[in-house]
Design an enzyme around this catalytic site. Structure first.
Site, PDB file in Angstrom:
ATOM      1  CB  SER A 248      41.782  47.135  44.579  1.00 38.96           C
ATOM      2  OG  SER A 248      42.970  46.720  45.201  1.00 38.96           O
ATOM      3  CG  ASP A 382      48.016  44.992  39.725  1.00 37.64           C
ATOM      4  OD1 ASP A 382      48.689  45.478  40.650  1.00 37.64           O
ATOM      5  OD2 ASP A 382      46.781  45.078  39.667  1.00 37.64           O
ATOM      6  CG  HIS A 410      46.398  47.937  41.792  1.00 35.49           C
ATOM      7  ND1 HIS A 410      46.006  46.623  41.883  1.00 35.49           N
ATOM      8  CD2 HIS A 410      45.747  48.592  42.795  1.00 35.49           C
ATOM      9  CE1 HIS A 410      45.168  46.474  42.889  1.00 35.49           C
ATOM     10  NE2 HIS A 410      44.983  47.665  43.461  1.00 35.49           N
TER      11      HIS A 410
END
Length: 462
Positions: A248, A382, A410
């Site tokens: 991320s 996502d 995600h």
């Protein structure tokens, strides 16, 4: 019309689709003669041959009841992983002095922390607890399970063990609120440890129960903590491969770091998982979905406010930007992450607004400066970042290989066995480089130069 047709990107049969340039960079193979015509393998072929889970049309099953990206992403904070991935960590405090800071472009003085994956010295929980209490610095937050501070002497022993073999080092950059508290980070750490690799987690300042000691919030362009650690490890272990894995927001830091290093990079390879490429676009995407507005964005704002609240005494040193009374008033008004970043993150880092910070920190702005083999893993469902991935840019760079899954959410990708799909992908990817690629030889990028035709290789905002 069937009710399930209103569910975008739903299901549990997952397929990988791949994007890369027509001619990826040639990687020199180990144990080949050092003469012209040295044996090589194209980057995309290395992935296809040794990391089949990230190859075109690879299929795998997800947990059937986690059939959307939102469900995949929500499952992790609420599931019980307490008995899974019981890896141990040794924490080090890295002190950055004013003299250290002067040697780098954007390295604030202060502290950050590193968590090394270790074989614990203590063999019983009672001995660990005793040593944990002895080494916890006074006034510092308590750490997560199976993690304690190590003394300099204990760290020397860790590094001595690392120096006894030729196994690579893997630096993990976690997400916005991440670290060893996350099962994903522990799962990767356990897998790499069991493979004999040496890994560590580089915590962003103020995160994972690391206190801020100077009034600087981390950003996507604060890459000098990473640079300091890479340089230190390379100096200590000059013959070891060093790999990076970013998750991320951690992938943003890694991508920007690699772009800044360009052809001077000493990193053998890197992986990003569920990382955004355009932060401003991702902010818009987060605001545009129901789950983004009502579930994920409030959680991110809560973390950011808590970060400021926990470090308010330090942030008072930046009195022109932070005032405690004002913060207590305005924090209740933040509706989006941009509201927070516009008020604090941007100004504390020298940007006039949240939007300009997002643009300046977006890896898409300097993607063609990356000259390190980079494996990009993302999902098309996502719910937290923009899924407008840089397909065209990847097609134009021989250093990039992007595998996008139809499903996975995600930073989740929880398969039918309850495992994270990307854990094996990362492990096999690094293993492929360790076993096959000679890092002492120059990569052949077939004369790659995006400036041909008058193009610029980056957009410089400042």
């Amino acid at each position: 019309m069937a009710p399930w047709t209103f569910l975008p990107n739903w299901g549990f049969r997952n397929t990988v689709n791949v994007t890369h340039s027509s001619r990826t960079v040639d990687l020199p193979l180990k144990n080949s003669p050092e003469v012209d015509g040295t044996a090589t393998i194209p980057f995309n072929e290395l992935v296809k041959q040794y990391v089949p889970q990230a190859a075109e049309e690879f299929k795998f099953l997800l947990k059937p009841y986690l059939f959307t990206g939102t469900l995949q992403s929500l499952y992790i904070p609420y599931a019980d992983f307490s008995k899974s991935y019981q890896v141990s960590y040794a924490r080090e405090i890295v002190e950055v002095t004013e003299d250290d800071a002067k040697k780098f472009t954007d390295l604030p003085a202060g502290q950050f922390t590193i968590d090394y994956v270790v074989d614990p010295i203590e063999k019983t929980p009672e001995k660990f607890k005793k040593r944990y209490e002895e080494t916890l610095p006074e006034g510092y937050p308590r750490l997560h399970p199976r993690c304690r501070y190590y003394t300099e002497k204990e760290l020397e022993q860790v590094f001595k063990t690392w120096g006894s073999d030729d196994k690579p080092i893997v630096i993990v950059a976690p997400g916005l609120a991440g670290g060893v508290n996350e099962p994903q980070i522990r799962a990767v750490g356990e897998k790499l440890f069991n493979s004999g690799f040496h890994s560590l987690v580089l915590n962003s300042r103020g995160c994972c129960r690391s206190p801020l000691t100077t009034p600087h919030l981390f950003t996507g362009l604060h890459t000098d903590d990473m640079r300091l650690v890479v340089n230190r490890l390379h100096k200590q272990f000059p013959d070891k491969q060093i790999h990076l894995a970013g998750f991320s927001f951690g992938g943003v830091i890694i991508s920007n770091y690699l772009a800044q290093e360009g052809s001077n990079s000493i990193i053998s390879s890197a992986v990003t998982v569920s990382s955004p490429w355009n932060l401003l676009d991702s902010c818009t995407a987060l605001n545009s979905s129901y789950s983004g507005r009502n579930i994920f964005q409030p959680a991110i704002i809560y973390f950011l406010n808590k970060l400021v609240q926990n470090n308010r005494e330090t942030l008072k040193q930046a009195s022109d930007i932070y005032d405690e009374e004002e913060f207590n008033r305005v924090k209740k008004t933040f509706k989006t992450t941009e509201d927070f970043d516009d008020k604090y993150t941007g100004p504390l880092a020298g940007w006039p607004s949240g939007a300009t910070y997002y643009l300046a920190s977006s890896p898409i702005m300097r993607v063609f400066k990356i000259k390190t083999p980079l494996l990009i893993l993302n999902s098309k469902d996502d719910p937290i970042i923009s899924t407008a991935y840089p397909y065209h840019e990847v097609e134009k760079s021989p250093y990039l290989y992007m595998a996008t899954c139809d499903l996975g959410g995600h930073y989740s990708f929880i398969d039918i066995h309850g495992k994270f799909w990307y854990v094996d992908v990362i492990n096999e990817f690094i293993n492929a480089f360790y076993n096959n690629v000679d890092q002492t030889r120059k990569l052949d990028d077939h004369g790659f130069n995006v400036k041909q035709g008058g193009f610029r290789d980056t957009i410089d905002l400042y």
